[in-house]
Design a protein around this motif. Structure first.
Motif, short mmCIF file in Angstrom:
data_model
loop_
_atom_site.label_atom_id
_atom_site.label_comp_id
_atom_site.label_asym_id
_atom_site.label_seq_id
_atom_site.Cartn_x
_atom_site.Cartn_y
_atom_site.Cartn_z
N TYR A 140 12.10 -7.01 -1.86
CA TYR A 140 11.24 -8.01 -2.49
C TYR A 140 10.31 -7.46 -3.57
CZ TYR A 140 12.82 -11.07 1.25
OH TYR A 140 13.61 -11.83 2.09
N LEU A 141 9.98 -6.17 -3.51
CA LEU A 141 9.10 -5.56 -4.51
C LEU A 141 9.69 -4.21 -4.92
CD1 LEU A 141 5.63 -6.38 -2.89
CD2 LEU A 141 6.44 -7.27 -5.08
N PRO A 142 10.85 -4.21 -5.58
CA PRO A 142 11.56 -2.94 -5.84
C PRO A 142 10.79 -1.94 -6.69
CG PRO A 142 12.59 -4.78 -7.02
CD PRO A 142 11.61 -5.38 -6.05
N GLU A 143 10.02 -2.41 -7.67
CA GLU A 143 9.26 -1.47 -8.49
C GLU A 143 8.14 -0.83 -7.68
OE1 GLU A 143 9.49 -3.41 -12.90
OE2 GLU A 143 8.78 -4.68 -11.27
N GLN A 144 7.52 -1.60 -6.81
CA GLN A 144 6.50 -1.05 -5.95
C GLN A 144 7.11 -0.12 -4.90
OE1 GLN A 144 6.47 -4.43 -7.04
NE2 GLN A 144 5.08 -3.56 -8.57
N TYR A 145 8.30 -0.47 -4.42
CA TYR A 145 9.03 0.38 -3.49
C TYR A 145 9.21 1.78 -4.07
CZ TYR A 145 13.41 2.39 -1.67
OH TYR A 145 14.38 3.23 -1.17
N ARG A 146 9.63 1.85 -5.34
CA ARG A 146 9.84 3.15 -5.98
C ARG A 146 8.52 3.92 -6.09
NH1 ARG A 146 13.86 0.12 -8.67
NH2 ARG A 146 12.43 -0.60 -10.28
N ALA A 147 7.45 3.22 -6.43
CA ALA A 147 6.15 3.89 -6.56
C ALA A 147 5.66 4.41 -5.21
CB ALA A 147 5.13 2.94 -7.17
N VAL A 148 5.89 3.64 -4.14
CA VAL A 148 5.52 4.10 -2.79
C VAL A 148 6.34 5.33 -2.43
CG1 VAL A 148 5.57 3.51 -0.33
CG2 VAL A 148 4.69 1.86 -2.00
N ARG A 149 7.65 5.29 -2.70
CA ARG A 149 8.52 6.42 -2.37
C ARG A 149 8.10 7.68 -3.13
NH1 ARG A 149 13.80 5.81 -0.65
NH2 ARG A 149 13.71 8.11 -0.61
N GLU A 150 7.61 7.51 -4.36
CA GLU A 150 7.18 8.65 -5.18
C GLU A 150 5.79 9.15 -4.80
OE1 GLU A 150 8.84 10.36 -7.36
OE2 GLU A 150 10.65 9.12 -7.41
N GLY A 151 5.15 8.48 -3.86
CA GLY A 151 3.81 8.88 -3.46
C GLY A 151 2.74 8.47 -4.45
N GLN A 152 3.07 7.52 -5.34
CA GLN A 152 2.13 7.09 -6.38
C GLN A 152 1.35 5.84 -5.99
OE1 GLN A 152 4.91 6.45 -9.54
NE2 GLN A 152 5.18 8.63 -9.98
N LEU A 153 1.72 5.23 -4.88
CA LEU A 153 1.14 3.93 -4.52
C LEU A 153 1.02 3.83 -3.01
CD1 LEU A 153 0.30 1.05 -5.50
CD2 LEU A 153 2.69 0.38 -5.21
#
Length: 435
Positions: free
Chosen positions: A386-399
């Motif tokens: 549902y929030l793929p761009e935020q998913y990537r940022a969470v995975r990268e430790g940025q969010l």
């Protein structure tokens, strides 16, 4: 020279830099805007519109001093430097009272200007372009300019009386409708250089008095129609070729730039091109609250996948119920059969649901949504869905994987495009301009 004047002078010296203006009162949008400005090391211009904030409270319930205090409190919480925060007033004039006779509407407008300037709003958009109840339609430029000069005189006196820096001004008669057009079916007419020249000359004559001579030197921009706008379901993209004559015209003028309204939903390449072509002030509002609504609906979908229905906020349903119970902000704007109206209420680019987030039932639903997802963090698989761009940022430790951070990140992606267009413009350069 104020911060805004200095930045726009840099643009006039041939550098592709500009200024984006966030026209909003939504807390999450403003917090996101502060994060974006910190990342890009930019000035943050936040503007209240005359229907949001006025001496009677506007639709937000806030007067200009209350809005100032609200924004400054958020800035303190976010660690945003006070020196880089500038407040502006958008569409200041008789806009909210145009159904009244001109004398009554302008009396309210005079009080409005005084309230904004006394509260420390520095950038003042003088908008007297609308006809009042007993005015001719359309309103002649000479009347628009005379009324604008009248309000500028009040602003000058108010700033002096309160020991505040003198305001900077934006003028114009070809002002796009606040919040987007009802329909783009008939297309858009780009302002002609002749019309822009007439507007500038008439305003200069109206300001040609001893009391307003200094104020005219602080007119930083003029609003014209560059051929950008949006309606409920479509976007009119910027066409540099169509606006080329306007850009050429401005290069012959000293000091000023163009201010572009209704730039919401433009492609980032269009934003870069607008700044290059001297539309150096870009206004954004509904696109930011549209991103806010998108993020909330995505979180509500995650919530419904995680938790029993009885425990969920039911936020989309609550929004629909509140909009049906209080139809005034959308009813005169959205048209069609019931299925079309239902779609527009939640999803239209014009985003008239932005008027409702302060309603108690809806505010409670948002709080329930946030509380649920604070207690039950969204799994990565649902973030990816549902929030793929935020998913990537969470995975990268940025969010952080918290609802507030996810929402602000989604809004920030929209505002980042404006910040990049104004601070790292990649659209090429026009010849060095005069002034």
């Amino acid at each position: 020279m104020s911060t805004l004047q200095s930045l726009l002078a840099t643009h006039r010296a041939g550098h592709n830099v500009g200024l984006y203006s966030v026209c909003c009162s939504n807390e999450q949008v403003l917090r996101a805007a502060m994060h974006v400005a910190l990342r890009h090391d930019s000035v943050l211009l936040i503007e209240a519109t005359s229907n949001q904030v006025d001496q009677f409270g506007g639709y937000t319930g806030m007067t200009p001093p209350q809005y100032r205090d609200y924004v400054q409190a958020l800035a303190a919480e976010e660690g945003f430097p006070h020196a880089r925060l500038v407040l502006g007033g958008d569409h200041l004039g008789p806009n909210a009272w145009q159904k009244k006779p001109a004398a009554e509407a302008m009396a309210h407008a005079r009080t409005l200007i005084e309230a904004y300037v006394a509260a420390g709003f520095h950038k003042i958009h003088l908008d007297c372009s609308m006809s009042c109840a007993d005015d001719p339609v359309p309103l002649p430029d000479a009347i628009v300019a005379a009324r604008s000069a009248e309000l500028a005189l009040i602003a000058e006196r108010t700033a002096a009386d309160h020991g505040l820096p003198p305001p900077v001004y934006v003028i114009g008669t070809e002002v796009p409708v606040p919040g987007g057009e009802a329909s783009l079916a008939d297309g858009l007419q780009v302002t002609t250089p002749a019309a822009a020249a007439q507007t500038l000359a008439i305003h200069q004559r109206a300001f040609d008095t001893p009391a307003l001579h200094a104020a005219w030197q602080r007119v930083i921009a003029m609003v014209v129609q560059p051929g950008v706008d949006f309606d409920h379901s479509s976007v009119h993209e910027y066409d540099p070729a169509a606006a080329g004559a306007l850009a050429d015209f401005l290069e012959q003028q000293p000091r000023i730039v163009f201010e572009a309204h209704s730039t919401d939903y433009q492609r980032e390449s269009g934003l870069h091109a607008l700044v290059r072509d001297h539309f150096a002030i870009l206004k954004v509002g509904p696109a930011a609250t549209f991103a806010y609504r998108e993020a909330l609906f995505a979180l509500a979908a995650i919530e419904s996948a995680l938790l029993p229905a009885a425990q969920c906020s039911q936020l989309p349903q609550v929004l629909e119920q509140v909009m049906l119970a209080l139809p005034a902000p959308w009813q005169g704007h959205y048209h069609g059969d019931e299925a079309t109206l239902r779609l527009l209420r939640s999803f239209a680019f014009s985003d008239r649901c932005r008027y409702y987030w302060g309603e108690p039932a809806l505010a409670a639903a948002v709080q329930t949504l946030f509380t649920n997802l604070q207690q039950h963090a969204p799994p990565l698989v649902l973030l990816s869905q549902y929030l793929p761009e935020q998913y990537r940022a969470v995975r990268e430790g940025q969010l952080q994987n918290t609802p507030q951070a996810l929402v602000q990140h989604r809004i920030g992606l929209c505002l980042d495009e404006y910040a990049r267009a104004c601070t790292r413009n990649q659209a090429g350069a026009r010849p060095r301009v005069n002034g």
